[in-house]
Motif scaffolding. Sequence first.
Motif, mmCIF file in Angstrom:
data_model
loop_
_atom_site.group_PDB
_atom_site.id
_atom_site.type_symbol
_atom_site.label_atom_id
_atom_site.label_comp_id
_atom_site.label_asym_id
_atom_site.label_seq_id
_atom_site.Cartn_x
_atom_site.Cartn_y
_atom_site.Cartn_z
ATOM 1 N N ILE A 103 23.832 39.497 -34.320
ATOM 2 C CA ILE A 103 22.657 39.472 -35.194
ATOM 3 C C ILE A 103 21.522 38.612 -34.661
ATOM 4 O O ILE A 103 20.351 38.986 -34.768
ATOM 5 C CB ILE A 103 23.061 38.998 -36.614
ATOM 6 N N ASP A 104 21.841 37.471 -34.099
ATOM 7 C CA ASP A 104 20.821 36.541 -33.614
ATOM 8 C C ASP A 104 19.907 37.235 -32.607
ATOM 9 O O ASP A 104 20.338 38.120 -31.862
ATOM 10 C CB ASP A 104 21.505 35.331 -32.958
ATOM 11 N N VAL A 105 18.639 36.837 -32.616
ATOM 12 C CA VAL A 105 17.705 37.377 -31.621
ATOM 13 C C VAL A 105 18.237 36.987 -30.238
ATOM 14 O O VAL A 105 18.666 35.854 -30.026
ATOM 15 C CB VAL A 105 16.288 36.801 -31.849
ATOM 16 N N GLU A 110 23.215 42.371 -29.267
ATOM 17 C CA GLU A 110 22.291 42.432 -30.407
ATOM 18 C C GLU A 110 22.186 43.845 -30.981
ATOM 19 O O GLU A 110 21.976 44.817 -30.254
ATOM 20 C CB GLU A 110 20.908 41.966 -29.970
ATOM 21 N N ILE A 111 22.359 43.926 -32.293
ATOM 22 C CA ILE A 111 22.218 45.204 -32.990
ATOM 23 C C ILE A 111 20.755 45.401 -33.375
ATOM 24 O O ILE A 111 19.983 44.448 -33.453
ATOM 25 C CB ILE A 111 23.123 45.269 -34.241
ATOM 26 N N ASN A 112 20.398 46.640 -33.617
ATOM 27 C CA ASN A 112 19.017 46.993 -33.919
ATOM 28 C C ASN A 112 18.797 47.009 -35.428
ATOM 29 O O ASN A 112 18.996 48.023 -36.086
ATOM 30 C CB ASN A 112 18.701 48.356 -33.310
ATOM 31 N N ILE A 113 18.406 45.845 -35.963
ATOM 32 C CA ILE A 113 18.059 45.760 -37.383
ATOM 33 C C ILE A 113 16.663 45.164 -37.498
ATOM 34 O O ILE A 113 16.204 44.449 -36.602
ATOM 35 C CB ILE A 113 19.077 44.932 -38.206
ATOM 36 N N ASP A 114 16.003 45.467 -38.603
ATOM 37 C CA ASP A 114 14.643 44.979 -38.810
ATOM 38 C C ASP A 114 14.638 43.472 -39.086
ATOM 39 O O ASP A 114 15.666 42.882 -39.429
ATOM 40 C CB ASP A 114 13.982 45.751 -39.960
ATOM 41 N N TYR A 115 13.461 42.892 -38.944
ATOM 42 C CA TYR A 115 13.285 41.444 -39.103
ATOM 43 C C TYR A 115 13.742 40.975 -40.483
ATOM 44 O O TYR A 115 14.429 39.966 -40.619
ATOM 45 C CB TYR A 115 11.814 41.070 -38.865
ATOM 46 N N ARG A 116 13.347 41.697 -41.549
ATOM 47 C CA ARG A 116 13.692 41.308 -42.914
ATOM 48 C C ARG A 116 15.204 41.260 -43.102
ATOM 49 O O ARG A 116 15.743 40.302 -43.652
ATOM 50 C CB ARG A 116 13.066 42.276 -43.922
ATOM 51 N N THR A 117 15.907 42.281 -42.609
ATOM 52 C CA THR A 117 17.371 42.316 -42.743
ATOM 53 C C THR A 117 18.012 41.181 -41.942
ATOM 54 O O THR A 117 18.934 40.520 -42.420
ATOM 55 C CB THR A 117 17.931 43.680 -42.281
ATOM 56 N N ARG A 118 17.496 40.949 -40.753
ATOM 57 C CA ARG A 118 18.025 39.868 -39.914
ATOM 58 C C ARG A 118 17.864 38.519 -40.606
ATOM 59 O O ARG A 118 18.808 37.729 -40.679
ATOM 60 C CB ARG A 118 17.305 39.849 -38.555
#
Length: 174
Positions: A103-105, A110-118
């Motif tokens: 999850i961490d940048v 790293e999985i592909n999730i949007d900033y808000r979800t992260r």
Amino acid sequence: MKTRLGCLSNKSDSCSDFSEFLSPAHETTTRCLKVSTDEVVRWSESFDHLLSHKYGLAAFRTFLKTEFSDENIEFWMACEDYKKIKSSTKLVSKANKIFKEFIDVQAPREINIDYRTREKTKQSLADPTPTSLNEAQAKIYSLMEKDSYPRFLRSKMYQDIINRAQMQGQRRSV
């Protein structure tokens, strides 16, 4: 990869060797596994059905590795394991491990999730509960269901598995 697929399409014995698709823990328990044509076809009926079948999940994981996107299924599986943890100490440890790995940048996988979800997931993991990863897991599930799953069903690999299962069925009925 060819050797892994070869176990499904080239052997002349009476069963498909799915051990190539299994993790080492499962591989030692069985060497030759029979999967019916009906079961393999059911994998195409729903993504849930594919993921709930041990050999369907194994084949899908192998397919994602060929596409260099196995971090998605690995994250989804890690979340499934995470939800089963009862000990709060182990929950914190596993949450940190999952965050750092997926999850961490700039995480290694790293999985592909949007900033808000992260960010929401990061905040939720400050005091982890068994549901802390649900939103991120749902996003990745949806991504795989809409993107990777249809490609898997169209892939030569899946077609080879179906053909192999059909050939087995024909040999058994003769």
